[in-house]
Design a protein around this motif. Sequence first.
Motif, mmCIF file in Angstrom:
data_model
loop_
_atom_site.group_PDB
_atom_site.id
_atom_site.type_symbol
_atom_site.label_atom_id
_atom_site.label_comp_id
_atom_site.label_asym_id
_atom_site.label_seq_id
_atom_site.Cartn_x
_atom_site.Cartn_y
_atom_site.Cartn_z
ATOM 1 N N LYS A 1 0.721 -1.437 -0.128
ATOM 2 C CA LYS A 1 -0.146 -0.002 0.148
ATOM 3 C C LYS A 1 0.974 1.174 -0.027
ATOM 4 O O LYS A 1 1.878 1.123 0.614
ATOM 5 N N PRO A 2 0.552 2.280 -0.626
ATOM 6 C CA PRO A 2 1.206 3.505 -0.614
ATOM 7 C C PRO A 2 1.243 4.076 0.760
ATOM 8 O O PRO A 2 0.282 3.776 1.821
ATOM 9 N N ILE A 3 2.193 4.614 1.266
ATOM 10 C CA ILE A 3 2.326 5.257 2.602
ATOM 11 C C ILE A 3 2.130 6.776 2.769
ATOM 12 O O ILE A 3 2.790 7.359 1.767
ATOM 13 N N ASP A 4 1.507 6.963 3.551
ATOM 14 C CA ASP A 4 1.250 8.634 3.623
ATOM 15 C C ASP A 4 2.001 9.125 4.598
ATOM 16 O O ASP A 4 2.161 8.933 5.650
ATOM 17 N N TYR A 5 3.123 10.088 4.039
ATOM 18 C CA TYR A 5 3.989 10.884 4.756
ATOM 19 C C TYR A 5 3.349 12.328 5.165
ATOM 20 O O TYR A 5 2.816 12.819 4.159
ATOM 21 N N PRO A 6 3.576 12.822 6.538
ATOM 22 C CA PRO A 6 3.134 14.029 6.507
ATOM 23 C C PRO A 6 3.887 15.102 5.907
ATOM 24 O O PRO A 6 5.051 14.788 5.461
ATOM 25 N N LYS A 7 3.335 16.270 5.473
ATOM 26 C CA LYS A 7 3.914 17.456 4.917
ATOM 27 C C LYS A 7 5.081 17.891 5.947
ATOM 28 O O LYS A 7 4.989 17.989 7.017
ATOM 29 N N PRO A 8 6.338 18.090 5.057
ATOM 30 C CA PRO A 8 7.328 18.843 5.989
ATOM 31 C C PRO A 8 6.657 20.321 6.619
ATOM 32 O O PRO A 8 6.137 20.861 5.972
ATOM 33 N N ASP A 9 7.154 20.654 7.756
ATOM 34 C CA ASP A 9 6.806 21.807 8.178
ATOM 35 C C ASP A 9 7.516 23.006 7.996
ATOM 36 O O ASP A 9 7.330 23.962 8.456
ATOM 37 N N GLY A 10 8.794 22.926 7.361
ATOM 38 C CA GLY A 10 9.743 24.075 7.085
ATOM 39 C C GLY A 10 10.446 24.396 8.285
ATOM 40 O O GLY A 10 11.360 25.170 8.076
ATOM 41 N N LYS A 11 10.155 23.636 9.354
ATOM 42 C CA LYS A 11 11.075 24.083 10.587
ATOM 43 C C LYS A 11 12.061 23.038 11.048
ATOM 44 O O LYS A 11 13.242 22.973 11.139
ATOM 45 N N LEU A 12 11.336 21.951 11.102
ATOM 46 C CA LEU A 12 11.946 20.680 11.441
ATOM 47 C C LEU A 12 12.323 19.937 10.282
ATOM 48 O O LEU A 12 13.387 19.075 10.073
ATOM 49 N N SER A 13 11.421 19.724 9.456
ATOM 50 C CA SER A 13 11.292 18.825 8.384
ATOM 51 C C SER A 13 11.429 19.703 6.918
ATOM 52 O O SER A 13 10.591 20.888 6.931
#
Length: 550
Positions: A437-449
Amino acid sequence: MAEIEREAMDYDVVIVGAGPAGLSAAIRLKQLDADLNVVVLEKGSEVGAHILSGAVLDTSGLDRLMPDWKEKGAPIKTEVKEDNFYMLGAEGSIRIPNFAMPPLMNNHGKYIVSMANVTRWMAEQAEAMGVEIFPGMACSELVYGENGEVVGVVAGEFGKEADGSMGPNYEPGMELRGKYVFLSEGVRGSLSKEVMAKYNLSKGQCSQKFGLGMKEIWEIDPAKHREGTVTHTMGWPLGSNAGGGSFIYHIENNQVYVGFVVHLNYANPYLFPYMEFQRFKHHPMVAELLKGGKRVAYGARAISEGGWQSIPQTAFPGGCLLGCSAGLVNVPRIKGNHNAMHSGIEAAEAAHAAIKAGRGGDTLTEYDVALKSGPVGKDLKRVRNVKPLWSKYGLLTSLAVGGFDMWTNNLFGLSLLGTLRHGKSDAAATEEASKHKPIDYPKPDGKLSFDRLTNVSFSMTNHEESQPCHLKLKDPSIPISVNLPIFAEPAQRYCPAGVYEVIEEEGKDPRFVINFQNCVHCKTCDIKDPSQNINWTTPQGGDGPNYPNM
Ligand SMILES: Cc1cc2nc3c(=O)[nH]c(=O)nc-3n(C[C@H](O)[C@H](O)[C@H](O)COP(=O)(O)OP(=O)(O)OC[C@H]3O[C@@H](n4cnc5c(N)ncnc54)[C@H](O)[C@@H]3O)c2cc1C
Ligand code: SF4
């Protein structure tokens, strides 16, 4: 096309790659005989520009090479004072006590270093001894002699047009010829790959295994900085999706090296190693450390993981494989720099004796024997079962059984398991997308990621755009006709620099796009493409990342 005429220069030993392996070889050759002519060729714009390592350095190789490295001002200052190992869950963590860890994994007394800076310093030492070092010189071809032996390399070809024709500023480069040619290109070297295939050097050995290592340098709040602290983690966020783990090293100047390694034998083609790394930084333990800090550099590089079972024949007619070109990383210790240095010393000693005896262009079998029976062989042999256990049984079982195996090796010098073999190659381990199944990754927040392209700008990568693409597809149709329908074209995800894209526009056929300008030379595509259709070749010398203190 007319045959290209090149000037040739003769040396005693030609060394490809100014990493710890190549530079150790150069220094030892000059220590043994100051009159030897030794040249080191490096594709980075300067020595260190393409070096990416953790790194906790075991100085055993350097102690052997230059026991007075401290007096000589080596940039090796931060001694490890605290050594932590954690198993992570999504929210919490469990610390594994140091007494439970096999002694060989102990980092006390080792040093946290920037290997880019260490190699810059080693290059200064080598130059002071008379070694010629040419950065910005990519070795693009091997030169073979009449009997099929390697006699040199072609380096410094510039000015080709995108279609491969010779542009107005074309320079053919030079042939640098040596009695012996040392290939110290690091992991998955392009010339090393060629000689391994030509001379069948891996015959009877397991296929080489790899990980993808990604690293960021952070400047953090001085109140949270604990110089000399080393932390390793396993578990979350990879879970059972892939093997791997993280490292966090507190070096001087309030900087922290934050890295993440994903073993490339993962099966699910939807796995996105870069996004796993970004997600990892949101673990409460890591987020708390980095909060308020800033990321100042980014890079990525593959790491060899096959160890003892995967070392090829390291000597071939006219030359040798050194360091990670031969795959000399001790995986549970995540250390290869010491073995790279030892291999450089062994190769130099073998070549020096051979040249003194009037030899050249033959096979330095004595190097292969010394490498495998000396400190490198001993270091790798005692941990040989850790990686196969991890691949076969997953993290927890491998920690228990692999840990026990390392203890028995440590205490009694023997393994009850014999030598376990690795499974399929990392490319062949990739399974069809329909099974996952595709994996749902959280969007980078521009601070930590951060998204990949923003992060790549922190690697200072640059490639002259008018040159031919250095990522060669054996069959240009495969990404769309095979990899996309069967494997959801994993190149879109495994590349840590976002080089590969599949563009799907309404009413049009999907297109595979290669943004080669962004390539950070990690070599993952060459390793992981399930169709083994991508061949990484050298771009023009000086191009690629410009790492500061990786
Ligand atoms: C994320 C990560 C973390 C690591 N952590 C540690 C650690 O903590 N401790 C440790 O001991 N080890 C660690 N390692 C492993 C260690 O970095 C390697 O074992 C080591 O770099 C191998 O040295 P080498 O000289 O063989 O190759 P490299 O250091 O890779 O150097 C090879 C050099 O050759 C050049 N080159 C390659 N091809 C060509 C060509 N065709 N022409 C000209 N130049 C060329 C490259 O640009 C490069 O400068 C880590 C590795 C990674 C990726
Ligand atoms: S194109 Fe290949 S070598 Fe370059 S960064 Fe991407 S995966 Fe690494």
